[in-house]
Design an enzyme around this catalytic site. Structure first.
Site: not given
Ligand code: DGL
Length: 273
Positions: A161, A44, A74-75, A11-12, A193-195
């Site tokens: 985050e 992103g 990571c998307n 992932d990023s 998105c991962t978040h």
């Protein structure tokens, strides 16, 4: 024959730990080697060329560690760089999150009846993923007449985050970003998105009751299991998780814990060329 090598996840940053968690639940005996390219986060907001270059380097590091499969958690990297990653990976099989997420969204949309069945599928994602229309392409390749609307929600990344997932700022951002989704009457919304899964309650509250939220982590884990087939470890043991990052700090450790839902194990600092 069982393959004892670890599964590599990339992932990023540390948002992809939500995918790691889903894979660990599905395949608890597997060793997992996770790389977060935290020095270069966010992906992103970057150009496709840059994301592809970064993704190739990250993946080649995981390959040198001897992984049996690669999961692109990571998307943005899945949307912009999957072909480059597959090429870099050679014989090692690769699973991205966009395909499983798109299939899961379509399955939910196909379960709807009446006017809801005609409503567009909404995809919430980073600016780069939205610009690529990767989810739209994946969905339309299975169902050419399905309408897909992409909505970039860049502020959700720093909010997740910061741990600001259920306060006034998060609620205001969700209301503003999701107004066109509400307007369009979407009944299925992809958290692309991962978040974004960390904000799922706030996102759900900004949408009409009963809107279906799709998180690709669980469907990606199912796909990893299918891909491994006989190579999956099912010895009843508990696999080890090893976390690599390209930049480390106290803040990162905090953020990683937020995504994992528990304190993050030791983070090994690595350098990419
Ligand atoms: N991991 C990215 C994604 O899922 C979000 C963070 C970033 O922009 O790098 O799209």
């Amino acid at each position: 024959m069982t393959d004892e090598r670890p599964i590599g996840l990339f992932d990023s940053g540390v948002g992809g730990l939500t995918v790691l968690d889903a894979v660990a639940r599905r395949l608890p005996a597997e060793d997992l080697l996770y790389l977060g390219d935290t020095a270069r986060l966010p992906y992103g907001t970057k150009s496709p060329e840059t994301v592809r270059r970064y993704a190739r380097r990250a993946v080649s590091l995981l390959l040198t560690r001897g992984v049996k499969a690669l999961v692109v958690a990571c998307n943005t990297a899945s949307a912009l760089a999957l072909d480059a990653i597959v090429e870099e990976a050679g014989k090692v099989p690769v699973v991205g999150v966009v395909g499983p997420g798109a299939r899961a969204a379509l399955a939910r949309a196909r379960g709807l009846t009446g006017p809801d069945a005609e409503a567009p599928i909404a995809v919430l994602a980073t600016e780069a993923t939205v610009a690529s229309d990767a989810y739209g392409r994946a969905i339309r390749s299975l169902d050419p007449f399905r309408t897909v609307m992409n909505v970039a929600c860049p502020l959700f990344v720093p909010l997740a985050e910061e741990g600001w997932t259920e306060n006034d700022v998060a609620r205001a951002a969700a209301r503003l970003y999701l107004a066109p989704v509400v307007e369009a009457g979407a009944r299925v919304v992809v958290l692309g998105c991962t978040h974004y899964p960390l904000l799922s309650e706030t996102i759900a509250a900004a949408l009409p009751a009963g809107t279906l939220l799709v998180d690709s982590a669980a469907s990606t884990a199912v796909e990893v299991e299918a891909l491994l087939g006989e190579n999956a470890r099912r010895d009843g043991g508990t696999g080890e998780t090893h976390l690599l990052v390209t930049d480390s700090s106290e803040r990162l450790r905090r953020v990683a814990g937020r995504f994992l839902g528990r304190e993050a194990a030791a983070l090994e600092l690595v350098d990419l060329p």
